[in-house]
Design a protein around this motif. Structure first.
Motif, PDB file in Angstrom:
ATOM      1  N   PRO A   2      45.939  43.713  26.211  1.00 31.04           N
ATOM      2  CA  PRO A   2      47.337  43.412  26.513  1.00 31.04           C
ATOM      3  C   PRO A   2      47.560  41.933  26.803  1.00 31.04           C
ATOM      4  O   PRO A   2      46.647  41.244  27.246  1.00 31.04           O
ATOM      5  N   PRO A   3      48.782  41.462  26.566  1.00 33.70           N
ATOM      6  CA  PRO A   3      49.088  40.060  26.873  1.00 33.70           C
ATOM      7  C   PRO A   3      48.985  39.789  28.379  1.00 33.70           C
ATOM      8  O   PRO A   3      49.076  40.712  29.187  1.00 33.70           O
ATOM      9  N   PRO A   4      48.815  38.527  28.761  1.00 33.89           N
ATOM     10  CA  PRO A   4      48.645  38.185  30.180  1.00 33.89           C
ATOM     11  C   PRO A   4      49.760  38.699  31.092  1.00 33.89           C
ATOM     12  O   PRO A   4      49.487  39.099  32.224  1.00 33.89           O
ATOM     13  N   THR A   5      51.001  38.710  30.627  1.00 36.16           N
ATOM     14  CA  THR A   5      52.089  39.194  31.493  1.00 36.16           C
ATOM     15  C   THR A   5      51.890  40.659  31.853  1.00 36.16           C
ATOM     16  O   THR A   5      52.146  41.053  32.990  1.00 36.16           O
ATOM     17  N   GLN A   6      51.434  41.466  30.898  1.00 38.17           N
ATOM     18  CA  GLN A   6      51.169  42.874  31.198  1.00 38.17           C
ATOM     19  C   GLN A   6      49.926  43.014  32.065  1.00 38.17           C
ATOM     20  O   GLN A   6      49.910  43.818  33.000  1.00 38.17           O
ATOM     21  N   GLN A   7      48.889  42.254  31.772  1.00 35.27           N
ATOM     22  CA  GLN A   7      47.673  42.316  32.593  1.00 35.27           C
ATOM     23  C   GLN A   7      47.979  41.971  34.043  1.00 35.27           C
ATOM     24  O   GLN A   7      47.482  42.621  34.964  1.00 35.27           O
ATOM     25  N   ASP A   8      48.807  40.964  34.254  1.00 33.93           N
ATOM     26  CA  ASP A   8      49.159  40.544  35.607  1.00 33.93           C
ATOM     27  C   ASP A   8      49.942  41.619  36.363  1.00 33.93           C
ATOM     28  O   ASP A   8      49.850  41.712  37.582  1.00 33.93           O
ATOM     29  N   ALA A   9      50.720  42.428  35.652  1.00 35.47           N
ATOM     30  CA  ALA A   9      51.543  43.460  36.281  1.00 35.47           C
ATOM     31  C   ALA A   9      50.740  44.702  36.670  1.00 35.47           C
ATOM     32  O   ALA A   9      51.174  45.483  37.517  1.00 35.47           O
ATOM     33  N   MET A  10      49.559  44.883  36.080  1.00 39.90           N
ATOM     34  CA  MET A  10      48.759  46.075  36.351  1.00 39.90           C
ATOM     35  C   MET A  10      48.057  45.960  37.701  1.00 39.90           C
ATOM     36  O   MET A  10      47.265  45.055  37.928  1.00 39.90           O
ATOM     37  N   LEU A  11      48.352  46.894  38.589  1.00 43.89           N
ATOM     38  CA  LEU A  11      47.707  46.927  39.904  1.00 43.89           C
ATOM     39  C   LEU A  11      46.404  47.712  39.848  1.00 43.89           C
ATOM     40  O   LEU A  11      45.482  47.436  40.612  1.00 43.89           O
ATOM     41  N   ALA A  12      46.345  48.707  38.974  1.00 45.95           N
ATOM     42  CA  ALA A  12      45.144  49.529  38.795  1.00 45.95           C
ATOM     43  C   ALA A  12      45.176  50.111  37.391  1.00 45.95           C
ATOM     44  O   ALA A  12      46.251  50.345  36.831  1.00 45.95           O
TER      45      ALA A  12
END
Length: 98
Positions: free
Chosen positions: A75-85
């Motif tokens: 996933p792009p960085p914006t999605q990776q950053d939003a994932m808590l777990a």
């Protein structure tokens, strides 16, 4: 599906409840690309009905090379950053029944 292996990717990611709708909007292009990819049998990313921060993942692929070609770097960085777990696993299925 006798004699072939199907790959199932299933699980969920957790995001902040207030960010879930934006995260899902960002996934529309991913779902469209997945469904159009060679070897994709099914591709869904959807909100959980009872947990406001949970997003369910379900994918079915004809073979690993097609899945890996689609996945690329993830996933792009914006999605990776939003994932808590993240709790997503891959399963190889040798037989399926209807």
């Amino acid at each position: 599906m006798v004699g072939t292996v199907m790959i199932i990717v299933a699980g969920h990611v957790q995001v902040a409840p207030e960010g879930r709708e934006a995260y899902l909007r960002d996934c529309i292009a991913v779902v469209n690309a997945g469904r159009a990819a060679d070897g994709c049998l099914d591709f869904a990313i959807s909100p959980d009905l009872v947990d406001p921060g949970r997003i369910n993942i379900h994918e079915r692929w004809t073979a690993r090379p097609e899945l890996e070609a689609f996945r690329g770097s993830g996933p792009p960085p914006t999605q990776q950053d939003a994932m808590l777990a993240i709790a997503v696993e891959e399963f190889e299925v040798a037989e399926a029944r209807q």
